[in-house]
Design a protein around this motif. Structure first.
Motif, mmCIF file in Angstrom:
data_model
loop_
_atom_site.group_PDB
_atom_site.id
_atom_site.type_symbol
_atom_site.label_atom_id
_atom_site.label_comp_id
_atom_site.label_asym_id
_atom_site.label_seq_id
_atom_site.Cartn_x
_atom_site.Cartn_y
_atom_site.Cartn_z
ATOM 1 N N HIS A 2 0.824 -1.212 0.000
ATOM 2 C CA HIS A 2 0.000 0.000 0.000
ATOM 3 C C HIS A 2 0.858 1.263 0.000
ATOM 4 O O HIS A 2 0.596 2.200 -0.770
ATOM 5 C CB HIS A 2 -0.904 -0.015 1.236
ATOM 6 N N ASN A 3 1.896 1.285 0.852
ATOM 7 C CA ASN A 3 2.774 2.457 0.882
ATOM 8 C C ASN A 3 3.500 2.647 -0.450
ATOM 9 O O ASN A 3 3.672 3.775 -0.934
ATOM 10 C CB ASN A 3 3.778 2.323 2.023
ATOM 11 N N GLY A 4 3.930 1.533 -1.036
ATOM 12 C CA GLY A 4 4.604 1.632 -2.329
ATOM 13 C C GLY A 4 3.697 2.182 -3.416
ATOM 14 O O GLY A 4 4.110 3.034 -4.218
ATOM 15 N N LEU A 5 2.456 1.713 -3.449
ATOM 16 C CA LEU A 5 1.531 2.207 -4.466
ATOM 17 C C LEU A 5 1.147 3.662 -4.224
ATOM 18 O O LEU A 5 0.957 4.429 -5.176
ATOM 19 C CB LEU A 5 0.278 1.327 -4.482
ATOM 20 N N VAL A 6 1.021 4.046 -2.949
ATOM 21 C CA VAL A 6 0.715 5.449 -2.656
ATOM 22 C C VAL A 6 1.852 6.353 -3.117
ATOM 23 O O VAL A 6 1.624 7.414 -3.738
ATOM 24 C CB VAL A 6 0.449 5.621 -1.144
ATOM 25 N N GLN A 7 3.094 5.943 -2.860
ATOM 26 C CA GLN A 7 4.234 6.735 -3.321
ATOM 27 C C GLN A 7 4.341 6.737 -4.842
ATOM 28 O O GLN A 7 4.729 7.750 -5.451
ATOM 29 C CB GLN A 7 5.518 6.183 -2.693
ATOM 30 N N LEU A 8 4.002 5.623 -5.465
ATOM 31 C CA LEU A 8 4.018 5.567 -6.925
ATOM 32 C C LEU A 8 3.004 6.538 -7.522
ATOM 33 O O LEU A 8 3.308 7.263 -8.478
ATOM 34 C CB LEU A 8 3.715 4.137 -7.383
ATOM 35 N N VAL A 9 1.811 6.557 -6.961
ATOM 36 C CA VAL A 9 0.780 7.467 -7.462
ATOM 37 C C VAL A 9 1.201 8.922 -7.254
ATOM 38 O O VAL A 9 1.001 9.776 -8.132
ATOM 39 C CB VAL A 9 -0.566 7.169 -6.772
ATOM 40 N N ALA A 10 1.813 9.206 -6.086
ATOM 41 C CA ALA A 10 2.262 10.579 -5.834
ATOM 42 C C ALA A 10 3.346 10.994 -6.828
ATOM 43 O O ALA A 10 3.322 12.124 -7.368
ATOM 44 C CB ALA A 10 2.774 10.697 -4.396
ATOM 45 N N ALA A 11 4.307 10.088 -7.103
ATOM 46 C CA ALA A 11 5.354 10.409 -8.075
ATOM 47 C C ALA A 11 4.777 10.560 -9.478
ATOM 48 O O ALA A 11 5.195 11.439 -10.246
ATOM 49 C CB ALA A 11 6.430 9.317 -8.057
ATOM 50 N N ALA A 12 3.810 9.718 -9.822
ATOM 51 C CA ALA A 12 3.184 9.836 -11.139
ATOM 52 C C ALA A 12 2.445 11.162 -11.278
ATOM 53 O O ALA A 12 2.450 11.786 -12.350
ATOM 54 C CB ALA A 12 2.231 8.669 -11.363
ATOM 55 N N LYS A 13 1.825 11.603 -10.195
ATOM 56 C CA LYS A 13 1.156 12.909 -10.232
ATOM 57 C C LYS A 13 2.170 14.034 -10.441
ATOM 58 O O LYS A 13 1.900 14.995 -11.174
ATOM 59 C CB LYS A 13 0.377 13.135 -8.943
ATOM 60 N N ASN A 14 3.328 13.914 -9.794
ATOM 61 C CA ASN A 14 4.356 14.944 -9.981
ATOM 62 C C ASN A 14 4.877 14.956 -11.420
ATOM 63 O O ASN A 14 5.092 16.027 -12.006
ATOM 64 C CB ASN A 14 5.504 14.711 -9.003
ATOM 65 N N GLY B 250 -5.492 3.646 -10.931
ATOM 66 C CA GLY B 250 -4.675 3.092 -9.851
ATOM 67 C C GLY B 250 -5.204 3.449 -8.480
ATOM 68 O O GLY B 250 -5.212 2.619 -7.557
ATOM 69 N N GLU B 251 -5.653 4.669 -8.306
ATOM 70 C CA GLU B 251 -6.210 5.078 -7.017
ATOM 71 C C GLU B 251 -7.482 4.299 -6.688
ATOM 72 O O GLU B 251 -7.694 3.871 -5.551
ATOM 73 C CB GLU B 251 -6.493 6.580 -7.028
ATOM 74 N N LYS B 252 -8.357 4.099 -7.672
ATOM 75 C CA LYS B 252 -9.591 3.350 -7.434
ATOM 76 C C LYS B 252 -9.304 1.892 -7.072
ATOM 77 O O LYS B 252 -9.933 1.330 -6.163
ATOM 78 C CB LYS B 252 -10.484 3.424 -8.672
ATOM 79 N N ILE B 253 -8.349 1.288 -7.789
ATOM 80 C CA ILE B 253 -8.018 -0.114 -7.490
ATOM 81 C C ILE B 253 -7.441 -0.243 -6.087
ATOM 82 O O ILE B 253 -7.796 -1.154 -5.322
ATOM 83 C CB ILE B 253 -7.030 -0.646 -8.546
ATOM 84 N N GLU B 254 -6.567 0.667 -5.714
ATOM 85 C CA GLU B 254 -5.956 0.594 -4.386
ATOM 86 C C GLU B 254 -6.958 0.891 -3.287
ATOM 87 O O GLU B 254 -6.869 0.329 -2.182
ATOM 88 C CB GLU B 254 -4.764 1.560 -4.298
ATOM 89 N N LEU C 173 -9.926 -0.103 -3.231
ATOM 90 C CA LEU C 173 -10.657 -1.350 -3.019
ATOM 91 C C LEU C 173 -9.756 -2.470 -2.526
ATOM 92 O O LEU C 173 -10.140 -3.250 -1.646
ATOM 93 C CB LEU C 173 -11.355 -1.772 -4.313
ATOM 94 N N ARG C 174 -8.555 -2.573 -3.092
ATOM 95 C CA ARG C 174 -7.670 -3.681 -2.767
ATOM 96 C C ARG C 174 -7.213 -3.659 -1.314
ATOM 97 O O ARG C 174 -7.245 -4.681 -0.618
ATOM 98 C CB ARG C 174 -6.444 -3.636 -3.683
ATOM 99 N N TRP C 175 -6.762 -2.512 -0.852
ATOM 100 C CA TRP C 175 -6.178 -2.439 0.491
ATOM 101 C C TRP C 175 -7.188 -2.772 1.589
ATOM 102 O O TRP C 175 -6.909 -3.634 2.435
ATOM 103 C CB TRP C 175 -5.569 -1.055 0.713
ATOM 104 N N PRO C 176 -8.386 -2.163 1.640
ATOM 105 C CA PRO C 176 -9.299 -2.518 2.731
ATOM 106 C C PRO C 176 -9.830 -3.942 2.640
ATOM 107 O O PRO C 176 -10.033 -4.591 3.665
ATOM 108 C CB PRO C 176 -10.432 -1.476 2.591
ATOM 109 N N ILE C 177 -10.055 -4.447 1.425
ATOM 110 C CA ILE C 177 -10.548 -5.820 1.299
ATOM 111 C C ILE C 177 -9.499 -6.810 1.800
ATOM 112 O O ILE C 177 -9.807 -7.752 2.546
ATOM 113 C CB ILE C 177 -10.933 -6.108 -0.163
#
Length: 570
Positions: A114-126, A210-214, A216-220
């Motif tokens: 989860h942390n890796g995907l959050v950082q990936l999304v943040a870097a992609a936004k940048n 990616g944000e939508k998938i994460e 759903l994926r993380w809480p499930i």
């Protein structure tokens, strides 16, 4: 340090990526296929599916073995010796703790992913922000030059058509004005050339997906793993407190629902994580290669290589275009200065009308010059390369390590839960029944036995093969038919019946008469009469006393027998 500047951080391939990348990639016919990451290739996706089917095949085999084992245990009716279940409880506790440990490892890995995907999304936004900044700035330059500068230059040309006295100065003015128009066109073209390679790149859709998938994926995943952890903790608490109720409740629930659910979920997650890990390893071995194949054709390979590596040996592919644009903007400013100076001298009468137009034109030219200088900063490789390396490390280092933890935890949990189901079947057999209680007769021995006691005694003797004798019917209307009446055997002998007592009294009376007749006058006749009566009465007595005079046998009368009267005996 090189040249007084710190070299930018470079991406390094993790060892786990090489391990997953080295796994065999086979198609349905078991032939090796190219292991280069290519999600658009059906053959490549087929190889990932075959790798992911290995845990799924193991799950099917495990379910078949468990089914056969449970059927054999269910049909096994052989008596088992009584023994302690302490060892089984201890095994349950150890397996439950191991399951808790594996689930905890899965939770830790899920948090890393989860942390890796959050950082990936943040870097992609940048990165998307930098690219959007370049596109917006080039759009601003083009709009300013085309809609403002060129229109104002056309309007000034109309103003300069007025007759003047000095034709030479007018010629110089028109040359400067035409040169400014040419530099404006050059600046517009260079701005378009800079924007064109980046126009087809948009990460907004991928980021949103990616944000939508994460989300759903993380809480499930957390909910499923937490449910497994809670139920394992409940089992540990039940074993520690020796709670039979908790054990039976948990084992019945888990054995019927949760056990198979945990085994199925663990192996299915392992199948999914294995295929994902292999695909991520293939991507992380060469992420720039995948980007080169995926970006639009408008983006040249040297541009992508410049931003993904950002080495001092590589030159900015936009350098020449930026220089041309900046040079054009500088020439426009010089041309504008010449035009303003000559126009002031030639058109002194129109000075008040030309001054605001020339001032507005100068403001727009200066704005274009500033935008060109800022565009050079945005097109530098360092900001974008930093975000690229951060995104790659977030996905291929932190995310891949977390996914590996989840894969190992799922494999271990599948094995431990399978063994736990097997131990459950043993434990349930030995704790599902309490010790048998002995029947205690609380009946007062001086009272007649109750109906329940008689029924229990009758069933006991019937099981041992002892049955009470059948009593013949005393109904005289039976005409020789032998109707038998089966009654439960009484535990205590009943008192003598009325018929037996009457028969015995009659015998005693006749014997007394017989003794008196020998000594009296009517001895012969009375003696014969007494013998006849004695024989007839004796026959009746023997017939009636034979119903219950035998040792251990007692006759009873059914409701169909008629009531005996005293006249039957006298």
């Amino acid at each position: 340090m090189a040249g007084g500047q710190q070299l930018p951080e470079q991406y390094t391939v993790p060892q786990l990526a090489r391990v997953f990348h080295s796994l065999p990639h086979l198609n349905v016919s078991l032939h090796s296929v190219n292991n280069t990451f290519n999600p658009h290739s059906e053959i490549y996706l087929e190889s990932l599916g075959i790798l992911g089917s290995i845990p799924a095949a193991w799950l099917i085999l495990t379910l078949l073995v468990l089914l056969v084992y449970l059927v054999t245990r269910c049909c096994d009716r052989k008596p088992r010796p009584r023994r302690s279940i302490a060892l089984l409880k201890f095994s349950l506790a150890i397996l439950a703790l191991l399951c808790c440990g594996t689930v905890a490892v899965g939770l830790y890995g899920n948090d890393d992913v989860h942390n890796g995907l959050v950082q990936l999304v943040a870097a992609a936004k940048n990165v998307d922000g930098i690219l959007m900044g370049v596109r917006n700035q080039t759009d601003t330059i083009e709009v300013t030059l085309q809609e403002k500068v060129q229109r104002q230059l056309t309007a000034l040309g109309d103003e300069f058509d007025a007759p003047v006295s000095n034709k030479t100065m007018l010629g110089l003015l028109l040359v400067a004005l035409n040169s400014m128009k040419q530099n404006t066109s050059i600046a517009v073209n260079r701005s378009f050339e800079i924007r064109k390679p980046l126009s087809g790149i948009s990460l907004a859709g991928a980021i949103s997906m990616g944000e939508k998938i994460e989300q759903l994926r993380w809480p499930i995943t957390m909910a499923v793993l937490s449910a497994l952890l809670v139920l394992c903790v409940v089992l540990v608490v039940g074993v520690a407190r020796h709670s039979r109720c908790v054990l039976i409740t948990w084992i019945v629930f888990r054995f019927s629902v949760f056990g198979l659910f945990a085994v199925i979920v663990s192996w299915l997650m392992a199948s999914l994580y294995l295929a994902t890990s292999v695909a991520l390893g293939d991507l992380c071995v060469s992420p720039d290669g995948y980007l080169t194949r995926s970006v639009p054709s408008t983006l040249a390979s040297e541009v992508l290589s410049y931003y993904t590596h950002c080495e001092n040996t590589r030159t900015n592919p936009f350098t020449q275009r930026l220089r041309d644009g900046q040079r054009a903007a500088g020439n426009m400013r010089q041309n504008l200065n010449t035009v303003s100076r000559l126009a002031t001298e030639l058109f002194k009468e129109q000075h008040d009308q030309l001054k605001p137009k020339l001032s507005s034109l100068l403001t727009d030219v200066n704005a274009v010059d500033r935008l060109m200088s800022g565009l050079a900063t945005l097109l530098d490789c360092k900001p974008l390369h930093k975000q690229y390396v951060h995104a790659a490390k977030s996905l291929c280092h932190l995310g891949l390590y977390g996914l590996t933890f989840m894969l190992l935890a799922s494999l271990a949990a599948g094995l431990f839960f399978t063994v736990l189901v097997w131990v459950d079947s043993h434990t349930w057999i030995y704790i599902r029944k309490r010790r048998d209680y002995h029947q205690v007769d609380e009946q007062d021995p001086y009272l007649p036995p109750s109906a329940a006691s008689q029924a229990i005694a009758a069933r006991t003797l019937r099981g041992q093969g002892s049955y009470p004798p059948t009593a013949p019917s005393l109904n005289p209307n039976a005409h020789g038919t032998h109707n038998t009446i089966k009654q439960p055997l009484l535990l205590t002998p009943p008192p003598p019946s009325y018929a037996t007592a009457t028969a015995r009294a009659r015998q005693l009376h006749e014997s007394m008469l017989k003794g008196g007749g020998v000594n009296g006058s009517g001895g012969a006749g009375d003696h014969k009469s007494s013998q006849h009566n004695q024989q007839s009465t004796g026959g009746r007595t023997e017939h009636r006393s034979g119903l219950g005079d035998q040792p251990g046998q007692y006759a009873t009368l059914s409701k169909q027998c008629k009531t005996l009267e005293s006249s039957d005996f006298y």
